[in-house]
Design a protein around this motif. Structure first.
Motif, PDB file in Angstrom:
ATOM      1  N   UNK A 188     -18.716  67.561 132.904  1.00  0.00           N
ATOM      2  CA  UNK A 188     -18.986  67.249 131.512  1.00  0.00           C
ATOM      3  C   UNK A 188     -18.231  66.015 131.059  1.00  0.00           C
ATOM      4  N   UNK A 189     -18.260  65.736 129.745  1.00  0.00           N
ATOM      5  CA  UNK A 189     -17.552  64.571 129.204  1.00  0.00           C
ATOM      6  C   UNK A 189     -16.047  64.645 129.439  1.00  0.00           C
ATOM      7  N   UNK A 194     -12.194  60.927 139.264  1.00  0.00           N
ATOM      8  CA  UNK A 194     -11.889  61.106 140.681  1.00  0.00           C
ATOM      9  C   UNK A 194     -12.733  62.234 141.259  1.00  0.00           C
ATOM     10  N   UNK A 195     -13.376  63.027 140.393  1.00  0.00           N
ATOM     11  CA  UNK A 195     -14.225  64.126 140.827  1.00  0.00           C
ATOM     12  C   UNK A 195     -15.650  63.625 141.062  1.00  0.00           C
ATOM     13  N   UNK A 196     -16.445  64.434 141.748  1.00  0.00           N
ATOM     14  CA  UNK A 196     -17.738  63.983 142.262  1.00  0.00           C
ATOM     15  C   UNK A 196     -18.639  63.361 141.198  1.00  0.00           C
ATOM     16  N   UNK A 197     -18.885  64.060 140.114  1.00  0.00           N
ATOM     17  CA  UNK A 197     -19.888  63.599 139.149  1.00  0.00           C
ATOM     18  C   UNK A 197     -19.487  62.292 138.478  1.00  0.00           C
ATOM     19  N   UNK A 198     -18.273  62.167 137.911  1.00  0.00           N
ATOM     20  CA  UNK A 198     -17.931  60.860 137.338  1.00  0.00           C
ATOM     21  C   UNK A 198     -17.842  59.746 138.379  1.00  0.00           C
ATOM     22  N   UNK A 199     -17.419  60.060 139.598  1.00  0.00           N
ATOM     23  CA  UNK A 199     -17.382  59.030 140.647  1.00  0.00           C
ATOM     24  C   UNK A 199     -18.782  58.491 140.896  1.00  0.00           C
ATOM     25  N   UNK A 200     -19.755  59.378 140.997  1.00  0.00           N
ATOM     26  CA  UNK A 200     -21.127  58.939 141.275  1.00  0.00           C
ATOM     27  C   UNK A 200     -21.669  58.114 140.112  1.00  0.00           C
ATOM     28  N   UNK A 327     -20.983  59.294 129.497  1.00  0.00           N
ATOM     29  CA  UNK A 327     -20.307  58.209 130.212  1.00  0.00           C
ATOM     30  C   UNK A 327     -20.926  56.854 129.879  1.00  0.00           C
ATOM     31  N   UNK A 328     -22.236  56.817 129.717  1.00  0.00           N
ATOM     32  CA  UNK A 328     -22.878  55.556 129.334  1.00  0.00           C
ATOM     33  C   UNK A 328     -22.420  55.087 127.957  1.00  0.00           C
ATOM     34  N   UNK A 329     -22.152  56.037 127.078  1.00  0.00           N
ATOM     35  CA  UNK A 329     -21.774  55.695 125.700  1.00  0.00           C
ATOM     36  C   UNK A 329     -20.262  55.615 125.492  1.00  0.00           C
ATOM     37  N   UNK A 334     -13.428  55.156 129.871  1.00  0.00           N
ATOM     38  CA  UNK A 334     -13.289  54.989 131.319  1.00  0.00           C
ATOM     39  C   UNK A 334     -12.442  53.761 131.638  1.00  0.00           C
ATOM     40  N   UNK A 335     -12.703  52.662 130.944  1.00  0.00           N
ATOM     41  CA  UNK A 335     -11.969  51.426 131.218  1.00  0.00           C
ATOM     42  C   UNK A 335     -10.480  51.603 130.972  1.00  0.00           C
ATOM     43  N   UNK A 336     -10.105  52.402 129.978  1.00  0.00           N
ATOM     44  CA  UNK A 336      -8.686  52.641 129.695  1.00  0.00           C
ATOM     45  C   UNK A 336      -8.014  53.411 130.830  1.00  0.00           C
ATOM     46  N   UNK A 337      -8.786  54.238 131.529  1.00  0.00           N
ATOM     47  CA  UNK A 337      -8.237  54.912 132.702  1.00  0.00           C
ATOM     48  C   UNK A 337      -8.118  53.940 133.866  1.00  0.00           C
TER      49      UNK A 337
END
Length: 351
Positions: A188-189, A194-200, A327-329, A334-337
């Motif tokens: 989810x959001x 580092x986990x599968x879904x956000x990595x992909x 993630x698109x929005x 993400x960039x801050x991480x």
């Protein structure tokens, strides 16, 4: 008005739980987090100024700080989510997992026991949040039930299994009022990339290879994180003391299916593809399998449904679409991480 103390509340599941509690209940929430690499206070920005929320930067290995905090805040419920949780990291360096997940749970249990005996609060309970990975490799048939024997495969799952046993021992030996939950794979959001879904998702947007272990045939039961938050609240407030509840999403998917689903959604929602590729699935890259990789996990969640009336609201199709859209929005989050600036809020934080 009940007060809930959440350990690990700046992590993925903890922050989702806190956002849900503040936005959908009247509970007061105390967040305890040591802000290790995956702890991100930006995930709580929308509720950080709410009068029912407070934050304390504390390591759960620090018993004196825990004792002092419990005396100050006097929670009715402790929900223990603080944990090291990345399997690959546990293989490369198991020490932190032993420290946080086993010794940290022991330390918190002792502080909770001391506070509970002194407070005389008959409504007090300790909710330990764990994982289905403690059950090990399920194989091609059947489902994990609350009575499935433990057979952990990785240092991560072994450390979580150890913490589960400690919690049950503190219930049996000392009478500490506890409940335990074991959940399937969350997504989810706000999930750390580092986990599968956000990595992909993020690799696809950047035109990078989409790494898939082995042939991608490993099966997981996917649970949308807000559904998990709802389940946790039901168990923490209504679960029978001493009982364990398995929480699953009823969404068994092979890893490769998950990857193709994300690629198809991105083809639709973000057609401006990088590097001249025709479709995002062209980026899929099969890599050497993880050591000791379990083939299949799947949860039987009938007990929590029958006893507490909880069922997941999201299917995988609805939940994964919401996740990709988020993630698109929220590329700035993400960039801050990625640039490390999410850690700026840690400076000067203490009890």
């Amino acid at each position: 008005m009940k007060k809930l103390l959440i350990t690990g509340g700046a992590g993925f599941i903890g922050s989702a739980l806190i956002r849900y509690l503040i936005n959908n209940t009247e509970y007061r929430v105390v967040n305890v987090d040591n802000l290790t690499y995956a702890g991100n206070l930006e995930s709580l920005a929308e509720i950080e100024n709410n009068e029912r929320y407070s934050f304390h930067k504390i390591d759960i290995l620090d018993k004196s700080s825990l004792d002092g905090l419990l005396e100050i805040e006097r929670p009715n419920v402790i929900m223990h989510l603080a944990a090291e949780s990345h399997v690959d990291r546990s293989i490369d360096g198991p020490g932190d997992f032993i420290g946080t997940n086993i010794v940290g749970t022991y330390t918190l249990l002792e502080s909770a026991r001391k506070f509970w005996k002194k407070s005389g609060d008959a409504s007090f309970r300790f909710h330990h949040i764990s994982t289905d990975e403690v059950y090990g490799d399920l194989g091609p048939g059947g489902l994990f039930t609350e009575d499935t024997p433990y057979a952990p495969s990785s240092p991560y799952s072994a450390s979580k299994a150890s913490s589960d046993h400690l919690v049950r021992a503190w219930y049996r030996t000392y009478g500490l009022p506890v409940v335990i939950t074991n959940c399937s794979n969350n997504y989810g959001p706000f999930q750390f990339p580092e986990k599968l879904i956000p990595v992909i998702i993020l690799n696809a947007l950047a035109g990078k290879p989409l790494p898939v272990y082995g042939n991608g045939s490993q099966v997981r039961d996917w649970l949308f994180v807000d559904d998990h938050a709802r389940a946790l609240i039901e168990v923490a407030t209504k679960g029978i003391l001493g009982e364990t509840y398995n929480i699953g999403g009823h969404n068994e998917k092979k890893n490769i299916e998950v990857v193709y689903t994300i690629c198809n959604i991105l083809d639709e929602l973000y057609p401006d593809k990088p590097n001249g590729i025709e479709k995002y699935s062209d980026l899929i890259s099969f890599v050497k399998d993880r050591p000791g990789h379990d083939v299949r996990y799947a949860i039987d969640a009938k007990k929590i449904q029958n006893d507490l009336g909880w069922v997941p609201q999201e299917t995988f199709d609805t939940g994964i679409r919401k996740t990709v859209l988020w993630y698109l929005n929220n590329i700035e989050w993400v960039e801050h991480i990625l640039d490390g600036s999410y850690q700026d809020k840690r400076v000067g934080l203490s009890l």
